[in-house]
Design a protein around this motif. Structure first.
Motif, PDB file in Angstrom:
ATOM      1  N   PHE A   1      -4.598  -8.604  20.346  1.00 42.71           N
ATOM      2  CA  PHE A   1      -4.822 -10.036  19.625  1.00 42.71           C
ATOM      3  C   PHE A   1      -3.410 -10.404  18.609  1.00 42.71           C
ATOM      4  N   GLN A   2      -3.226  -9.290  18.108  1.00 46.51           N
ATOM      5  CA  GLN A   2      -2.034  -9.258  17.209  1.00 46.51           C
ATOM      6  C   GLN A   2      -1.196  -8.218  17.422  1.00 46.51           C
ATOM      7  N   PRO A   3      -0.265  -8.435  18.528  1.00 44.21           N
ATOM      8  CA  PRO A   3       0.727  -7.295  18.911  1.00 44.21           C
ATOM      9  C   PRO A   3       1.700  -6.639  17.959  1.00 44.21           C
ATOM     10  N   GLY A   4       2.018  -7.635  16.937  1.00 38.93           N
ATOM     11  CA  GLY A   4       3.026  -7.050  16.030  1.00 38.93           C
ATOM     12  C   GLY A   4       2.730  -6.235  14.992  1.00 38.93           C
ATOM     13  N   VAL A   5       1.388  -6.165  14.820  1.00 36.55           N
ATOM     14  CA  VAL A   5       0.886  -5.385  13.546  1.00 36.55           C
ATOM     15  C   VAL A   5       1.051  -3.899  13.692  1.00 36.55           C
ATOM     16  N   GLN A   6       1.521  -3.282  12.630  1.00 40.63           N
ATOM     17  CA  GLN A   6       1.662  -1.996  12.435  1.00 40.63           C
ATOM     18  C   GLN A   6       1.417  -1.725  10.829  1.00 40.63           C
ATOM     19  N   SER A   7       0.838  -0.159  10.761  1.00 40.17           N
ATOM     20  CA  SER A   7       0.293   0.098   9.385  1.00 40.17           C
ATOM     21  C   SER A   7       1.770   0.236   8.627  1.00 40.17           C
ATOM     22  N   VAL A   8       1.536  -0.209   7.203  1.00 42.94           N
ATOM     23  CA  VAL A   8       2.387   0.139   6.358  1.00 42.94           C
ATOM     24  C   VAL A   8       2.297   1.547   5.920  1.00 42.94           C
ATOM     25  N   ARG A   9       3.139   2.535   5.997  1.00 37.98           N
ATOM     26  CA  ARG A   9       2.624   3.973   5.418  1.00 37.98           C
ATOM     27  C   ARG A   9       3.398   4.238   4.296  1.00 37.98           C
ATOM     28  N   LEU A  10       2.724   4.756   3.191  1.00 35.76           N
ATOM     29  CA  LEU A  10       2.936   5.036   1.791  1.00 35.76           C
ATOM     30  C   LEU A  10       2.723   6.492   1.692  1.00 35.76           C
ATOM     31  N   ASP A  11       3.613   7.001   0.750  1.00 39.62           N
ATOM     32  CA  ASP A  11       3.542   8.500   0.839  1.00 39.62           C
ATOM     33  C   ASP A  11       2.713   8.877  -0.489  1.00 39.62           C
ATOM     34  N   LYS A  12       1.341   8.489  -0.382  1.00 39.52           N
ATOM     35  CA  LYS A  12       0.291   8.678  -1.257  1.00 39.52           C
ATOM     36  C   LYS A  12      -0.873   9.268  -0.655  1.00 39.52           C
ATOM     37  N   LYS A  13      -1.817   9.649  -1.797  1.00 43.09           N
ATOM     38  CA  LYS A  13      -3.109  10.216  -1.153  1.00 43.09           C
ATOM     39  C   LYS A  13      -4.084   9.022  -1.457  1.00 43.09           C
ATOM     40  N   HIS A  14      -5.305   9.175  -1.055  1.00 45.97           N
ATOM     41  CA  HIS A  14      -6.233   7.959  -1.123  1.00 45.97           C
ATOM     42  C   HIS A  14      -6.578   7.252  -2.351  1.00 45.97           C
ATOM     43  N   VAL A  15      -6.851   8.013  -3.288  1.00 42.64           N
ATOM     44  CA  VAL A  15      -7.143   7.313  -4.661  1.00 42.64           C
ATOM     45  C   VAL A  15      -5.773   6.411  -5.174  1.00 42.64           C
ATOM     46  N   PRO A  16      -4.496   7.006  -5.366  1.00 43.52           N
ATOM     47  CA  PRO A  16      -3.287   6.295  -5.730  1.00 43.52           C
ATOM     48  C   PRO A  16      -3.202   5.217  -4.814  1.00 43.52           C
ATOM     49  N   MET A  17      -3.300   5.175  -3.582  1.00 44.34           N
ATOM     50  CA  MET A  17      -3.163   4.001  -2.876  1.00 44.34           C
ATOM     51  C   MET A  17      -3.845   2.656  -3.704  1.00 44.34           C
ATOM     52  N   VAL A  18      -5.010   2.818  -4.216  1.00 41.82           N
ATOM     53  CA  VAL A  18      -5.406   1.554  -5.020  1.00 41.82           C
ATOM     54  C   VAL A  18      -5.110   1.636  -6.596  1.00 41.82           C
ATOM     55  N   THR A  19      -4.938   2.714  -7.093  1.00 37.22           N
ATOM     56  CA  THR A  19      -4.629   2.859  -8.585  1.00 37.22           C
ATOM     57  C   THR A  19      -3.028   2.310  -8.810  1.00 37.22           C
ATOM     58  N   GLN A  20      -2.364   2.188  -7.600  1.00 35.33           N
ATOM     59  CA  GLN A  20      -1.007   1.655  -7.797  1.00 35.33           C
ATOM     60  C   GLN A  20      -0.865   0.307  -8.247  1.00 35.33           C
ATOM     61  N   TYR A  21      -2.058  -0.427  -7.980  1.00 36.27           N
ATOM     62  CA  TYR A  21      -2.075  -1.780  -8.504  1.00 36.27           C
ATOM     63  C   TYR A  21      -2.372  -2.058  -9.706  1.00 36.27           C
ATOM     64  N   PHE A  22      -2.516  -0.806 -10.554  1.00 34.81           N
ATOM     65  CA  PHE A  22      -2.976  -1.053 -11.788  1.00 34.81           C
ATOM     66  C   PHE A  22      -1.512  -1.230 -12.961  1.00 34.81           C
ATOM     67  N   TYR A  23      -0.384  -1.064 -12.028  1.00 36.95           N
ATOM     68  CA  TYR A  23       0.753  -1.019 -12.661  1.00 36.95           C
ATOM     69  C   TYR A  23       1.670  -2.280 -12.218  1.00 36.95           C
ATOM     70  N   PRO A  24       1.954  -3.176 -13.068  1.00 35.66           N
ATOM     71  CA  PRO A  24       2.472  -4.496 -12.616  1.00 35.66           C
ATOM     72  C   PRO A  24       3.696  -4.556 -11.657  1.00 35.66           C
ATOM     73  N   TRP A  25       4.411  -3.407 -11.810  1.00 37.81           N
ATOM     74  CA  TRP A  25       5.807  -3.220 -11.364  1.00 37.81           C
ATOM     75  C   TRP A  25       5.817  -2.753  -9.890  1.00 37.81           C
ATOM     76  N   SER A  26       4.475  -2.452  -9.381  1.00 37.38           N
ATOM     77  CA  SER A  26       4.388  -1.975  -8.001  1.00 37.38           C
ATOM     78  C   SER A  26       4.957  -3.095  -6.797  1.00 37.38           C
ATOM     79  N   ASP A  27       5.765  -2.381  -6.214  1.00 36.31           N
ATOM     80  CA  ASP A  27       6.324  -3.138  -4.980  1.00 36.31           C
ATOM     81  C   ASP A  27       5.436  -3.852  -4.202  1.00 36.31           C
ATOM     82  N   ARG A  28       3.948  -3.249  -4.194  1.00 34.76           N
ATOM     83  CA  ARG A  28       2.969  -3.758  -3.354  1.00 34.76           C
ATOM     84  C   ARG A  28       2.715  -5.304  -3.553  1.00 34.76           C
TER      85      ARG A  28
END
Length: 279
Positions: free
Chosen positions: A239-266
């Motif tokens: 249904f959405q052929p162009g979607v690919q995962s954005v892979r980040l060099d992180k463990k599970h918890v840092p995947m969300v704690t990165q949003y605690f810092y306003p300078w995150s590229d996310r």
């Protein structure tokens, strides 16, 4: 010294976020039951203070925690950081296992979505630009609430779904290979019926009306999360052929704690996705 500098930077970001955003605390999204001994969950809303826009995009963030732990207050910095960048952010609590199973939790998240559609204009939010995101178990609950039709949310009314290292996207596949036990209250959360497990799995509700996806996966996350996201994306491609995962060099918890810092590229990536999908 490095520790002190990190604390100073974090405190500075908290102060800046507080100045740039307003927090509406513990808004009710469910009717309170006098018979229940379990506290009725509530939600927080984070609103940009100085935005001149009459209507702003809205992001609902659902926290994770194995479906049996976590609380909305942990994610205030995430809410403030999105708000300071012009996104009204809604962060709910929901009743956890073993007091509630996945179905009851998902009904509550569906109620959060409906509350947001009905009420967010009071907080400068655009009810026609609502996005749903979640980390880990929260990604599962947010996606399921939108995608499984029994929860009553029109998927076409949601502008996009952002998965952050989401778990549980194909619980039927996972639990058939790893039958639930008392660990993490999984029997209470999922039951023992494969039919129920399929009902709990967003992958089985993909169709042409499914909202657009932005999907993040950590390279150092749990194998089960990598597997479920690959299965989900492979099925989504019909249904959405162009979607690919954005892979980040992180463990599970840092995947969300990165949003605690306003300078995150996310933030730029997520807000870019939001702007591209606003109706």
């Amino acid at each position: 010294m490095r520790y002190k500098i990190a604390i100073l930077i974090l405190l500075n970001s908290v102060l800046l976020g507080s100045c740039a955003s307003k927090k509406i605390k513990d808004a009710s999204y469910l009717e309170t039951s006098k018979e229940s001994t379990i506290a009725t969950p509530r939600l927080n809303v984070f609103v940009p203070r100085n935005s001149k826009a009459k209507q702003l995009p809205v992001l609902i963030f659902v926290h994770g925690g194995y479906w049996n732990s976590g609380r909305k207050g942990t994610y205030d910095l995430l809410g403030r950081n999105f708000a300071r960048k012009g996104v009204v952010t809604v962060i709910p609590d929901y009743t956890l296992s073993p007091d509630m199973d996945y179905d009851g939790m998902t009904k509550q998240i569906a109620s959060v979505i409906q509350w947001t559609k009905d009420s967010i204009s009071k907080y400068k939010g655009n009810p026609n630009a609502v996005f749903v995101t979640g980390h880990s178990a929260g990604g599962h609950l947010g996606a399921l609430a939108v995608m499984n039709p029994k929860y009553g949310i029109d998927p076409k009314s949601i502008s996009g779904i952002i998965l952050n290292d989401a778990a549980g996207l194909d619980m039927k596949h996972y639990l058939e290979e790893n039958p639930p036990t008392m660990d993490h209250n999984y029997i209470a959360t999922w039951g023992t019926s494969p039919t129920k497990w399929q009902d709990a799995s967003p992958i089985y509700f993909l169709n042409k009306n499914t909202p657009p996806f932005l999907i993040y996966v950590g390279d150092k996350t749990y194998t089960s999360i990598k597997t479920t996201n690959k299965r989900f994306i492979d099925a989504l491609h019909a249904f959405q052929p162009g979607v690919q995962s954005v892979r980040l060099d992180k463990k599970h918890v840092p995947m969300v704690t990165q949003y605690f810092y306003p300078w995150s590229d996310r933030f730029d990536e997520v807000i870019g996705f939001i702007k591209s999908e606003m109706k």
